[in-house]
Design a protein around this motif. Structure first.
Motif, PDB file in Angstrom:
ATOM      1  N   SER A   1       0.831  -1.205   0.000  1.00  0.00           N
ATOM      2  CA  SER A   1       0.000   0.000   0.000  1.00  0.00           C
ATOM      3  C   SER A   1       0.864   1.252   0.000  1.00  0.00           C
ATOM      4  CB  SER A   1      -0.872  -0.004   1.261  1.00  0.00           C
ATOM      5  OG  SER A   1      -1.376   1.288   1.499  1.00  0.00           O
ATOM      6  N   SER A   2       0.419   2.258  -0.748  1.00  0.00           N
ATOM      7  CA  SER A   2       1.125   3.541  -0.709  1.00  0.00           C
ATOM      8  C   SER A   2       0.182   4.635  -0.215  1.00  0.00           C
ATOM      9  CB  SER A   2       1.688   3.880  -2.086  1.00  0.00           C
ATOM     10  OG  SER A   2       0.678   3.775  -3.067  1.00  0.00           O
ATOM     11  N   GLN A   3      -0.829   4.207   0.543  1.00  0.00           N
ATOM     12  CA  GLN A   3      -1.799   5.201   1.026  1.00  0.00           C
ATOM     13  C   GLN A   3      -1.154   6.197   1.967  1.00  0.00           C
ATOM     14  OE1 GLN A   3      -5.307   3.605   2.967  1.00  0.00           O
ATOM     15  NE2 GLN A   3      -6.028   5.648   3.443  1.00  0.00           N
ATOM     16  N   LEU A   4      -0.130   5.761   2.695  1.00  0.00           N
ATOM     17  CA  LEU A   4       0.541   6.685   3.614  1.00  0.00           C
ATOM     18  C   LEU A   4       1.133   7.872   2.853  1.00  0.00           C
ATOM     19  CD1 LEU A   4       1.648   6.887   6.668  1.00  0.00           C
ATOM     20  CD2 LEU A   4       3.790   6.177   5.635  1.00  0.00           C
ATOM     21  N   LEU A   5       1.602   7.610   1.647  1.00  0.00           N
ATOM     22  CA  LEU A   5       2.310   8.653   0.899  1.00  0.00           C
ATOM     23  C   LEU A   5       1.346   9.543   0.120  1.00  0.00           C
ATOM     24  CD1 LEU A   5       5.248   6.482  -0.449  1.00  0.00           C
ATOM     25  CD2 LEU A   5       5.220   7.959   1.533  1.00  0.00           C
ATOM     26  N   GLU A   6       0.237   8.985  -0.317  1.00  0.00           N
ATOM     27  CA  GLU A   6      -0.724   9.764  -1.107  1.00  0.00           C
ATOM     28  C   GLU A   6      -2.089   9.118  -0.930  1.00  0.00           C
ATOM     29  OE1 GLU A   6      -3.182  11.552  -3.878  1.00  0.00           O
ATOM     30  OE2 GLU A   6      -2.844   9.401  -3.777  1.00  0.00           O
ATOM     31  N   ARG A   7      -3.106   9.883  -0.563  1.00  0.00           N
ATOM     32  CA  ARG A   7      -4.376   9.225  -0.293  1.00  0.00           C
ATOM     33  C   ARG A   7      -5.532   9.720  -1.154  1.00  0.00           C
ATOM     34  NH1 ARG A   7      -6.115   9.678   5.606  1.00  0.00           N
ATOM     35  NH2 ARG A   7      -8.199   9.389   4.779  1.00  0.00           N
ATOM     36  N   LYS A   8      -5.500  10.942  -1.650  1.00  0.00           N
ATOM     37  CA  LYS A   8      -6.666  11.461  -2.379  1.00  0.00           C
ATOM     38  C   LYS A   8      -6.878  10.718  -3.691  1.00  0.00           C
ATOM     39  CE  LYS A   8      -7.057  16.077  -0.476  1.00  0.00           C
ATOM     40  NZ  LYS A   8      -5.718  16.269   0.162  1.00  0.00           N
ATOM     41  N   LEU A   9      -5.832  10.684  -4.513  1.00  0.00           N
ATOM     42  CA  LEU A   9      -5.968   9.998  -5.799  1.00  0.00           C
ATOM     43  C   LEU A   9      -6.168   8.502  -5.593  1.00  0.00           C
ATOM     44  CD1 LEU A   9      -3.353  11.751  -8.101  1.00  0.00           C
ATOM     45  CD2 LEU A   9      -5.815  11.682  -8.403  1.00  0.00           C
ATOM     46  N   LEU A  10      -5.555   7.976  -4.531  1.00  0.00           N
ATOM     47  CA  LEU A  10      -5.709   6.543  -4.289  1.00  0.00           C
ATOM     48  C   LEU A  10      -7.177   6.196  -4.107  1.00  0.00           C
ATOM     49  CD1 LEU A  10      -4.047   3.871  -3.683  1.00  0.00           C
ATOM     50  CD2 LEU A  10      -4.675   4.292  -1.327  1.00  0.00           C
ATOM     51  N   TYR A  11      -7.895   7.072  -3.404  1.00  0.00           N
ATOM     52  CA  TYR A  11      -9.308   6.801  -3.171  1.00  0.00           C
ATOM     53  C   TYR A  11     -10.056   6.692  -4.500  1.00  0.00           C
ATOM     54  CZ  TYR A  11     -14.118   7.515  -1.768  1.00  0.00           C
ATOM     55  OH  TYR A  11     -15.456   7.378  -1.594  1.00  0.00           O
ATOM     56  N   PHE A  12      -9.799   7.634  -5.404  1.00  0.00           N
ATOM     57  CA  PHE A  12     -10.522   7.621  -6.682  1.00  0.00           C
ATOM     58  C   PHE A  12      -9.988   6.573  -7.646  1.00  0.00           C
ATOM     59  CE2 PHE A  12     -11.371  11.912  -5.078  1.00  0.00           C
ATOM     60  CZ  PHE A  12     -12.757  11.868  -5.112  1.00  0.00           C
ATOM     61  N   GLY A  13      -8.815   6.016  -7.356  1.00  0.00           N
ATOM     62  CA  GLY A  13      -8.275   4.980  -8.222  1.00  0.00           C
ATOM     63  C   GLY A  13      -8.517   3.595  -7.669  1.00  0.00           C
ATOM     64  N   SER A  14      -8.066   3.393  -6.431  1.00  0.00           N
ATOM     65  CA  SER A  14      -8.057   2.050  -5.868  1.00  0.00           C
ATOM     66  C   SER A  14      -9.457   1.494  -5.658  1.00  0.00           C
ATOM     67  CB  SER A  14      -7.298   2.069  -4.540  1.00  0.00           C
ATOM     68  OG  SER A  14      -7.355   0.818  -3.922  1.00  0.00           O
ATOM     69  N   VAL A  15     -10.362   2.315  -5.140  1.00  0.00           N
ATOM     70  CA  VAL A  15     -11.688   1.792  -4.798  1.00  0.00           C
ATOM     71  C   VAL A  15     -12.451   1.350  -6.053  1.00  0.00           C
ATOM     72  CG1 VAL A  15     -13.891   2.346  -3.724  1.00  0.00           C
ATOM     73  CG2 VAL A  15     -11.766   3.074  -2.645  1.00  0.00           C
ATOM     74  N   PRO A  16     -12.610   2.214  -7.077  1.00  0.00           N
ATOM     75  CA  PRO A  16     -13.313   1.735  -8.281  1.00  0.00           C
ATOM     76  C   PRO A  16     -12.588   0.590  -8.965  1.00  0.00           C
ATOM     77  CG  PRO A  16     -12.676   4.049  -8.540  1.00  0.00           C
ATOM     78  CD  PRO A  16     -12.252   3.630  -7.176  1.00  0.00           C
ATOM     79  N   PHE A  17     -11.275   0.661  -9.023  1.00  0.00           N
ATOM     80  CA  PHE A  17     -10.548  -0.395  -9.716  1.00  0.00           C
ATOM     81  C   PHE A  17     -10.774  -1.738  -9.050  1.00  0.00           C
ATOM     82  CE2 PHE A  17      -6.871  -3.186  -9.766  1.00  0.00           C
ATOM     83  CZ  PHE A  17      -6.893  -3.533 -11.098  1.00  0.00           C
ATOM     84  N   HIS A  18     -10.535  -1.800  -7.739  1.00  0.00           N
ATOM     85  CA  HIS A  18     -10.617  -3.097  -7.060  1.00  0.00           C
ATOM     86  C   HIS A  18     -12.026  -3.674  -7.094  1.00  0.00           C
ATOM     87  CE1 HIS A  18      -6.609  -2.215  -5.220  1.00  0.00           C
ATOM     88  NE2 HIS A  18      -6.503  -3.514  -5.335  1.00  0.00           N
TER      89      HIS A  18
END
Lengths: 502, 256
Positions: free
Chosen positions: B38-55
């Motif tokens: 996980s790289s959520q510690l380093l960056e979280r905003k884009l991760l939310y819009f990327g990781s959640v729909p993708f997974h």
């Protein structure tokens, strides 16, 4: 009665001088690797303040610890099913900027800068990206900033403290602050363990140390959010969580943890206590006001024959029972009732106990003279009877150590004051007057107890501060293997380097 | 040997062999290297819009493929009513576009954020690109060769079963259009790289969390539980051999 031993801790906040030696000892020993630069398994905070990571006590945001829902104890972070659906994105996880971006300085530039009109300087560069960085946060960024409107005023523990007292604490001439060193509390009811989907975090039954199995950890990072003290950290380089290990390799060789051993103010005490594992569930589920007492009730008297018998039946060795009897932690916590767990309302049953600090009397400066709010004659006696005139408000301390219950804090401060008053009369005036004895009685203590508290507080030896029970590492091999076979087998095998996988 | 056999008969078995053997070896021999990274510690905003729909998107799409593989008749029966076919196809396409959106956000995040770049390995990008190929070819297939859910049971279900039951019939996919063949081949490619990349985190999904006890307490040194030291004994037994006593109780690993 299910008796287990726990290597437990006491920090005497009155003695902490805020030198951060503990933090540095820990940093040099455990967290100087890539990915761990931002971690402070041991940190020292200025209180009132927002601490590290910034605002960690704000559980509305970080969802740490347990809460009571319909009489049931549940993680504030997630239910089991919700835990799985949050794997892809954990909404309560702090981000790096809640800690700080680790940095170093470009010292090489001092040597390699081309000739110019100005002196070259070493600019700060990020230890993650290697790029220049504008420093806006760092380790101990809010150190000593008591009264600051950025840090001290945003302390969540002001809840319930009158606004005028808060305003008073922000006045430059009335600022008071104290230091609060924090390490992992090695809780009896750890939320990090309960939150780990992989089951990688566990509590060692022998001594209660909470550890992360790095091989089982899959980087789901729920522990980071679930720990209400924010004492589990995510290693961004290896993708694994890491936390304070209470220096168990040192413990197992009879030494105190590095932060304890290096403590300059000698504020730290370590020792085994015996507790009843069957009482954890009910103690963690007690009413908020009774949480502290419920936890203390789960700690057993190591001199009680029944407890000793139950401990033996549970496989505890004589040496551990003896260590529990000699434990300074047991004395401070149970016998003298001077130490409290940090934020009992998180219901994790922290096994690190703090002795709350005393503070000066509220005063003001009038025409260049200090005017105390209490009559200056026998001012310590006055403070004993007017604890509300101490500069650190009782409500504030109660929010830190007693789930807001002032009545838990009062007797502790009174006893600490009684020790001071008594020893001061004894050493300055040479004799104890009846007024002092009255104070001693009012504090619910005796001259003998005061003497014992004084001895262990001011001049304990290393062996008195750290009673490390014998771990018998010398027997470890014999337990698992035939020693000769073991001797022939060591050195064969491969140890995986702790580096990030693809 | 022609290309068809090489790509759709030989390679699948290579991929499956790698998948099973290397995954097992890595989980067992190099457990530290297995992580969701996980790289959520380093960056979280884009991760939310990327990781959640993708997974979530990819999860449901894979589930759809699996159902078509396991219940081909059920799928055909469902599709017997045109309305239901349209609903299924539109849902699938929407999920695919949702997943694609998430994946593009993840790809952008990985290549643009300085902090994320610092923890990026070539394999991270390769995985994202392979997934991108899969999703794009999947969408192309769904749009150009309608209706996938209609012909999947008669083409892919027998082909995949032929591979899994060790009676390969690569000729089933020999005459398919290029985009569909690419979609299939890319699937085998993903399986082949699975154990060498972060994709391995898929098999660590912690379903056991649903029923494990909240607290985990581990006796590291069980001899203390098995062999209470009698009150009179000295703390350091010198002559006694602990392992002899332990053997009676099943050794040091014996039950607690």
């Amino acid at each position: 009665m299910n008796v287990r031993a726990h290597v437990s801790m006491t920090f005497h906040l009155d003695k902490c001088i805020g030198c951060h030696t503990c933090s540095v000892a820990c940093k040099n020993l455990w967290t100087d690797r890539k990915g761990t630069e931002y971690m402070w398994w041991n940190n020292v905070e200025t209180r009132p303040g927002t601490g590290y990571p910034t605002g960690w006590e704000d559980q509305e945001r970080f969802k740490g610890g347990w809460e009571k829902k319909n009489g049931q104890l549940e993680l504030r972070l997630h239910s089991r099913a919700r835990g799985l659906t949050n794997l892809f994105y954990n909404p309560a996880l702090p981000e790096l900027d809640d800690y700080y971006e680790p940095f170093t300085f470009d010292y090489q530039h001092l040597f390699s800068a081309p000739e110019g009109d100005d002196q070259p300087v070493a600019r700060p560069v990020s230890m993650i990206t290697g790029e220049p960085l504008n420093l806006e946060a760092g380790p101990n960024w809010d150190d000593d900033l008591g009264g600051s409107n950025l840090y001290a005023q945003n302390d969540p523990n002001w809840a319930g403290v009158a606004p005028e007292i808060q305003a008073q604490m922000a006045e430059i001439e009335r600022v008071a602050f104290n230091y609060m060193p924090r390490i992992c509390n090695h809780c009896l009811n750890p939320a990090c363990v309960a939150a780990c989907p992989s089951g990688a975090i566990y509590k060692r039954a022998e001594d209660g140390v909470v550890l992360v199995n790095e091989n089982k950890c899959k980087g789901w990072r729920m522990c980071v959010a679930a720990c209400p003290y924010k004492k589990v950290y995510y290693n961004w380089a290896t993708g694994k969580s890491e936390k304070c290990i209470l220096c168990f390799p040192r413990l197992e060789t009879g030494q105190a943890p590095a932060c304890f051993h290096s403590c300059v103010g000698r504020i730290r005490y370590l020792g085994a206590i015996l507790y009843d594992a069957d009482r954890i569930a009910t103690a963690a589920n007690a009413e908020t006001q009774e949480l502290v007492q419920a936890q203390l009730d789960a700690i057993l008297d190591p001199f009680d024959p029944q407890v000793i018998a139950a401990a033996r039946a549970n496989g505890l060795g004589e040496d551990w029972i003896k260590a529990a009897q000699a434990s300074p932690v047991y004395k401070f916590v149970k016998v003298w009732k001077l130490a409290l767990p940090l934020h009992p309302e998180y219901r994790t049953m922290a096994m690190l106990f703090y002795i709350p600090p005393l503070s000066p009397i509220v005063s003001s400066i009038e025409e260049g003279l200090v005017r105390l709010e209490l009559p200056p004659e026998k001012v310590d006696f006055e403070l004993f009877n007017h604890l509300e005139k101490a500069r650190l408000p009782l409500e504030y301390l109660a929010n830190l150590f007693a789930a807001g219950n002032v009545e838990v804090i009062k007797p502790i401060l009174r006893k600490l004051l009684a020790v001071r008053i008594y020893k001061r009369r004894q050493s300055v005036e040479g004799s104890i007057d009846p007024a002092t004895l009255k104070i001693v009685e009012a504090a619910g203590t005796t001259p003998e107890e005061i003497e014992a508290i004084y001895q262990l507080t001011t001049k304990p030896t290393l062996q008195e501060r750290f009673v490390v029970p014998p771990y018998h590492r010398e027997m470890a091999t014999e337990v698992w293997n035939d020693p000769l076979a073991h001797k022939g087998e060591t050195g064969v095998g491969f140890i995986e380097l702790p580096v990030r996988g693809d | 040997m022609n290309w068809n056999i090489l790509l759709f008969q030989v390679f699948p078995y290579v991929a499956l062999a790698l998948l099973i053997i290397v995954s097992f070896q890595r989980m067992r021999g190099k457990p530290f290297s297995v992580s969701s990274l996980s790289s959520q510690l380093l960056e979280r905003k884009l991760l939310y819009f990327g990781s959640v729909p993708f997974h979530w998107g990819v999860l449901f799409i894979l589930l759809g493929h699996l159902l078509a593989l396991l219940l081909p008749q059920g799928l055909l029966l469902w599709n017997a009513v045109p309305m239901r076919l349209f609903v299924l196809e539109i849902t699938g396409l929407a999920l695919a576009l949702w997943t694609l959106g998430g994946l593009l956000v993840l790809l952008y995040r990985r290549l643009s954020n300085r902090r994320i770049l610092a923890v990026t390995r070539p394999t991270d990008v390769i995985v994202l690109l392979l997934l991108l190929v899969s999703i794009l070819t999947g969408i192309l297939t769904a749009v150009m060769y309608r209706y996938g859910s209609f012909w999947f049971p008669s083409v892919f279900t027998p082909y995949l079963w032929s591979i899994f039951t060790l009676r390969p019939r690569p000729e089933l996919v020999a005459d398919l259009p290029f985009w569909i063949q690419l979609h299939v081949f890319n699937f085998w490619l993903l399986l082949a790289v699975f154990p060498f990349t972060r994709l391995i985190h898929i098999i660590t999904v912690p379903l056991g969390y649903l029923w494990r006890p909240w607290q985990l307490v581990i006796w590291v040194r069980k001899h203390r539980r098995l062999q209470p030291i009698p009150p009179a004994a000295p703390p350091y037994p010198t002559s006694a051999k602990p392992q002899a006593a332990l053997q009676d109780k099943g050794g040091a690993y014996g039950s607690d």
